[in-house]
Design a protein around this motif. Sequence first.
Motif, PDB file in Angstrom:
ATOM      1  N   VAL A 118       0.847  -1.184   0.000  1.00 52.43           N
ATOM      2  CA  VAL A 118       0.000   0.000   0.000  1.00 52.43           C
ATOM      3  C   VAL A 118       0.888   1.241   0.000  1.00 52.43           C
ATOM      4  O   VAL A 118       2.026   1.214   0.477  1.00 52.43           O
ATOM      5  CB  VAL A 118      -0.943   0.056   1.226  1.00 52.43           C
ATOM      6  N   ALA A 119       0.342   2.319  -0.545  1.00 54.11           N
ATOM      7  CA  ALA A 119       0.984   3.627  -0.493  1.00 54.11           C
ATOM      8  C   ALA A 119       0.118   4.543   0.350  1.00 54.11           C
ATOM      9  O   ALA A 119      -1.114   4.496   0.252  1.00 54.11           O
ATOM     10  CB  ALA A 119       1.163   4.193  -1.897  1.00 54.11           C
ATOM     11  N   MET A 120       0.748   5.381   1.175  1.00 53.66           N
ATOM     12  CA  MET A 120       0.024   6.268   2.072  1.00 53.66           C
ATOM     13  C   MET A 120       0.356   7.713   1.730  1.00 53.66           C
ATOM     14  O   MET A 120       1.502   8.037   1.432  1.00 53.66           O
ATOM     15  CB  MET A 120       0.398   5.997   3.531  1.00 53.66           C
ATOM     16  N   GLN A 121      -0.647   8.564   1.811  1.00 52.67           N
ATOM     17  CA  GLN A 121      -0.447   9.993   1.632  1.00 52.67           C
ATOM     18  C   GLN A 121      -1.224  10.732   2.710  1.00 52.67           C
ATOM     19  O   GLN A 121      -2.454  10.711   2.731  1.00 52.67           O
ATOM     20  CB  GLN A 121      -0.896  10.450   0.245  1.00 52.67           C
ATOM     21  N   ARG A 200       4.738   9.042  13.436  1.00 51.80           N
ATOM     22  CA  ARG A 200       4.556   8.157  12.284  1.00 51.80           C
ATOM     23  C   ARG A 200       3.233   7.422  12.395  1.00 51.80           C
ATOM     24  O   ARG A 200       2.768   7.097  13.485  1.00 51.80           O
ATOM     25  CB  ARG A 200       5.698   7.136  12.182  1.00 51.80           C
ATOM     26  N   VAL A 201       2.667   7.151  11.244  1.00 51.71           N
ATOM     27  CA  VAL A 201       1.477   6.309  11.166  1.00 51.71           C
ATOM     28  C   VAL A 201       1.803   5.115  10.273  1.00 51.71           C
ATOM     29  O   VAL A 201       2.668   5.199   9.395  1.00 51.71           O
ATOM     30  CB  VAL A 201       0.261   7.082  10.606  1.00 51.71           C
ATOM     31  N   LYS A 202       1.126   4.030  10.531  1.00 53.95           N
ATOM     32  CA  LYS A 202       1.364   2.817   9.749  1.00 53.95           C
ATOM     33  C   LYS A 202       0.045   2.203   9.331  1.00 53.95           C
ATOM     34  O   LYS A 202      -0.999   2.447   9.935  1.00 53.95           O
ATOM     35  CB  LYS A 202       2.166   1.802  10.565  1.00 53.95           C
ATOM     36  N   VAL A 203       0.100   1.408   8.278  1.00 52.29           N
ATOM     37  CA  VAL A 203      -1.051   0.625   7.841  1.00 52.29           C
ATOM     38  C   VAL A 203      -0.696  -0.843   7.987  1.00 52.29           C
ATOM     39  O   VAL A 203       0.336  -1.310   7.485  1.00 52.29           O
ATOM     40  CB  VAL A 203      -1.434   0.938   6.382  1.00 52.29           C
ATOM     41  N   GLU A 204      -1.547  -1.559   8.708  1.00 57.61           N
ATOM     42  CA  GLU A 204      -1.401  -2.997   8.869  1.00 57.61           C
ATOM     43  C   GLU A 204      -2.621  -3.690   8.301  1.00 57.61           C
ATOM     44  O   GLU A 204      -3.750  -3.222   8.496  1.00 57.61           O
ATOM     45  CB  GLU A 204      -1.238  -3.376  10.341  1.00 57.61           C
ATOM     46  N   CYS A 205      -2.403  -4.781   7.608  1.00 52.66           N
ATOM     47  CA  CYS A 205      -3.481  -5.612   7.087  1.00 52.66           C
ATOM     48  C   CYS A 205      -3.234  -7.043   7.545  1.00 52.66           C
ATOM     49  O   CYS A 205      -2.158  -7.600   7.284  1.00 52.66           O
ATOM     50  CB  CYS A 205      -3.544  -5.550   5.558  1.00 52.66           C
ATOM     51  N   ALA A 206      -4.206  -7.604   8.247  1.00 49.52           N
ATOM     52  CA  ALA A 206      -4.069  -8.942   8.819  1.00 49.52           C
ATOM     53  C   ALA A 206      -2.801  -9.028   9.673  1.00 49.52           C
ATOM     54  O   ALA A 206      -2.019  -9.988   9.567  1.00 49.52           O
ATOM     55  CB  ALA A 206      -4.059 -10.007   7.724  1.00 49.52           C
ATOM     56  N   ASN A 207      -2.574  -7.990  10.502  1.00 43.46           N
ATOM     57  CA  ASN A 207      -1.436  -7.918  11.428  1.00 43.46           C
ATOM     58  C   ASN A 207      -0.085  -7.865  10.730  1.00 43.46           C
ATOM     59  O   ASN A 207       0.952  -8.139  11.348  1.00 43.46           O
ATOM     60  CB  ASN A 207      -1.455  -9.107  12.401  1.00 43.46           C
ATOM     61  N   GLU A 208      -0.065  -7.488   9.449  1.00 41.81           N
ATOM     62  CA  GLU A 208       1.180  -7.350   8.699  1.00 41.81           C
ATOM     63  C   GLU A 208       1.395  -5.876   8.372  1.00 41.81           C
ATOM     64  O   GLU A 208       0.565  -5.251   7.728  1.00 41.81           O
ATOM     65  CB  GLU A 208       1.118  -8.169   7.407  1.00 41.81           C
ATOM     66  N   ARG A 209       2.488  -5.324   8.837  1.00 37.65           N
ATOM     67  CA  ARG A 209       2.786  -3.923   8.552  1.00 37.65           C
ATOM     68  C   ARG A 209       3.187  -3.779   7.093  1.00 37.65           C
ATOM     69  O   ARG A 209       4.132  -4.399   6.623  1.00 37.65           O
ATOM     70  CB  ARG A 209       3.912  -3.409   9.451  1.00 37.65           C
ATOM     71  N   LEU A 210       2.466  -2.910   6.378  1.00 38.66           N
ATOM     72  CA  LEU A 210       2.694  -2.763   4.945  1.00 38.66           C
ATOM     73  C   LEU A 210       3.253  -1.397   4.560  1.00 38.66           C
ATOM     74  O   LEU A 210       3.860  -1.271   3.493  1.00 38.66           O
ATOM     75  CB  LEU A 210       1.389  -3.009   4.173  1.00 38.66           C
TER      76      LEU A 210
END
Length: 223
Positions: A118-121, A200-210
């Motif tokens: 994923v990309a974050m903005q 910092r902010v992070k995105v996790e999907c199914a407990n996986e940091r992406l």
Amino acid sequence: MNLSAIGPGAWLGIALFAAYLAWLGVFFASVRPRVMAALGRRLKVDVRESTDLLDAGTYDIEGQGATLPKTGAVYAADLALLLVGTVGAAALVFVPAFIIAESGALLPLEGRITGRSVAMQVAGTATMARGSGKSRLAMDVVNDGREALRQCRATVDGYTSRNGYLHGSSAWFEVAPGERRAVEVALDAVEPPAGGHRFRVKVECANERLAVADAVLGVQASE
């Protein structure tokens, strides 16, 4: 086992651990004996590794010349050498690797390999009145990988007193390949000091940091 699902971070850890084990073999088989032999020549005594059951693996003075100062010097040198060659070498190898992994620098490469990316903005600065401790951070999340992502959530990455123990998370969401989704993180802090605070902010999907991204919290001074 699908080896393609193993990311660069895991491969880096495996390679570093293998290199560390190889170093330990060289250290105990060659480096340590050479250093202790050189110390013995300098002290003009015979320094050898013990093969006795009770103290096997330790170095001591054999034969004549085993005075108390020289014996103490051998013990101290061996202990220092062991600490540097084992604990010191491990810190030199694994601490930088841990810092790199925690920074998120390898996440884009991992995403290209696994297809989960994923990309974050982050949209602007989150503002907070010092007395309220509440704010919201808006961001866009884009699935630029090959797989649909489920059980995803954006959260604050880290926990420190410098920003009033800022924490928070978004609602759970899913995002299909190529989809862009607007996400809002509800922020909460305990009497954060006035001024701007980077976090910092992070995105996790199914407990996986992406993905990780930098953000700024602006705390207004009390009137």
